[in-house]
Design a protein around this motif. Structure first.
Motif, mmCIF file in Angstrom:
data_model
loop_
_atom_site.group_PDB
_atom_site.id
_atom_site.type_symbol
_atom_site.label_atom_id
_atom_site.label_comp_id
_atom_site.label_asym_id
_atom_site.label_seq_id
_atom_site.Cartn_x
_atom_site.Cartn_y
_atom_site.Cartn_z
ATOM 1 N N TYR A 30 0.794 -1.162 0.070
ATOM 2 C CA TYR A 30 0.127 0.044 0.148
ATOM 3 C C TYR A 30 0.881 1.180 0.083
ATOM 4 N N THR A 31 0.214 2.303 -0.557
ATOM 5 C CA THR A 31 1.114 3.401 -0.712
ATOM 6 C C THR A 31 0.433 4.486 0.437
ATOM 7 N N LEU A 32 -0.432 3.990 0.822
ATOM 8 C CA LEU A 32 -1.619 5.044 1.767
ATOM 9 C C LEU A 32 -1.217 4.603 3.270
ATOM 10 N N GLY A 33 -0.630 5.472 4.063
ATOM 11 C CA GLY A 33 -0.016 5.072 5.313
ATOM 12 C C GLY A 33 -0.964 4.537 6.261
ATOM 13 N N ASP A 34 -2.364 4.977 6.017
ATOM 14 C CA ASP A 34 -3.389 4.378 6.685
ATOM 15 C C ASP A 34 -3.567 2.768 7.082
ATOM 16 N N HIS A 35 -3.001 1.981 6.086
ATOM 17 C CA HIS A 35 -2.897 0.738 5.826
ATOM 18 C C HIS A 35 -1.864 -0.010 6.715
ATOM 19 N N TYR A 36 -0.890 0.919 7.372
ATOM 20 C CA TYR A 36 0.100 0.406 8.046
ATOM 21 C C TYR A 36 -0.163 0.596 9.748
ATOM 22 N N ASN A 37 -0.106 -0.543 10.287
ATOM 23 C CA ASN A 37 -0.662 -0.229 11.994
ATOM 24 C C ASN A 37 0.675 -0.339 12.798
ATOM 25 N N SER A 38 1.885 -0.380 12.335
ATOM 26 C CA SER A 38 2.888 -0.262 13.352
ATOM 27 C C SER A 38 4.109 0.566 12.514
ATOM 28 N N TRP A 39 4.496 1.562 13.501
ATOM 29 C CA TRP A 39 5.455 2.654 13.046
ATOM 30 C C TRP A 39 6.523 2.930 13.841
ATOM 31 N N GLY A 40 7.644 3.437 13.331
ATOM 32 C CA GLY A 40 8.900 3.698 14.124
ATOM 33 C C GLY A 40 8.746 5.084 14.306
ATOM 34 N N GLN A 41 10.057 5.488 15.267
ATOM 35 C CA GLN A 41 9.701 6.814 15.894
ATOM 36 C C GLN A 41 10.332 7.969 14.857
ATOM 37 N N GLY A 42 10.918 7.640 13.623
ATOM 38 C CA GLY A 42 11.225 8.161 12.717
ATOM 39 C C GLY A 42 12.900 8.710 12.818
ATOM 40 N N THR A 43 13.335 9.200 11.586
ATOM 41 C CA THR A 43 14.727 9.577 11.555
ATOM 42 C C THR A 43 14.938 10.589 10.724
ATOM 43 N N GLN A 44 15.793 11.806 10.951
ATOM 44 C CA GLN A 44 15.656 12.972 10.244
ATOM 45 C C GLN A 44 16.778 12.941 9.375
ATOM 46 N N VAL A 45 16.476 13.051 8.188
ATOM 47 C CA VAL A 45 17.358 13.285 6.715
ATOM 48 C C VAL A 45 17.229 14.771 6.464
ATOM 49 N N THR A 46 18.635 15.423 6.235
ATOM 50 C CA THR A 46 18.753 16.786 5.889
ATOM 51 C C THR A 46 19.716 16.575 4.746
ATOM 52 N N VAL A 47 19.211 17.222 3.717
ATOM 53 C CA VAL A 47 20.110 17.379 2.492
ATOM 54 C C VAL A 47 20.489 18.796 2.244
ATOM 55 N N SER A 48 21.490 19.277 2.174
ATOM 56 C CA SER A 48 21.911 20.644 2.217
ATOM 57 C C SER A 48 22.423 20.727 0.674
ATOM 58 N N SER A 49 21.818 21.987 0.138
ATOM 59 C CA SER A 49 21.974 22.382 -1.310
ATOM 60 C C SER A 49 23.747 22.926 -1.540
#
Length: 124
Positions: free
Chosen positions: A105-124
């Motif tokens: 699925y591409t819609l997040g509502d179908h996923y029922n478990s999530w991690g806490q997230g990790t930040q990705v920052t790309v500088s120009s």
């Protein structure tokens, strides 16, 4: 109870690479789909890539095709997102998610478990 822990985010210059990891635990994942999503400041959460744990079938958002690769290590219960040719517009918090079944699925509502997230920052 499924637990997902992301790692590997950071700051990188445009054109650079990063590899994100998602360590999964809490159950057998053979009949699960794993997805990577991201949320940029002021924007909606969006699907990035997904993979079926059993067969390794993949699906990508058009914006990352040819630059990102999702893979999994069954023995380590870990899903990876290799990100190459990074652009400033890839800057976001990246989340790992799990859904039962075999449809990516591409819609997040179908996923029922999530991690806490990790930040990705790309500088120009």
């Amino acid at each position: 109870q499924v637990q997902l822990v992301e790692s590997g985010g950071g700051l990188v210059q445009a054109g650079g690479s990063l590899r994100l990891s998602c360590a999964a635990s809490g159950r057998t994942f053979s009949s699960y789909v794993m997805g990577w999503f991201r949320r940029a400041p002021g924007k909606e959460r969006e699907f990035v890539a997904g993979i079926t744990w059993s067969s390794g079938r993949t699906r990508y958002a058009d914006s990352v095709k040819g630059r990102f690769t999702i893979s999994r290590d069954n023995a380590e219960n870990t899903v990876y997102l290799q990100m190459n040719s990074l652009k400033p517009e890839d800057t976001a918090v990246y989340y790992c998610a799990a859904a039962s079944g075999t449809f990516i699925y591409t819609l997040g509502d179908h996923y029922n478990s999530w991690g806490q997230g990790t930040q990705v920052t790309v500088s120009s």
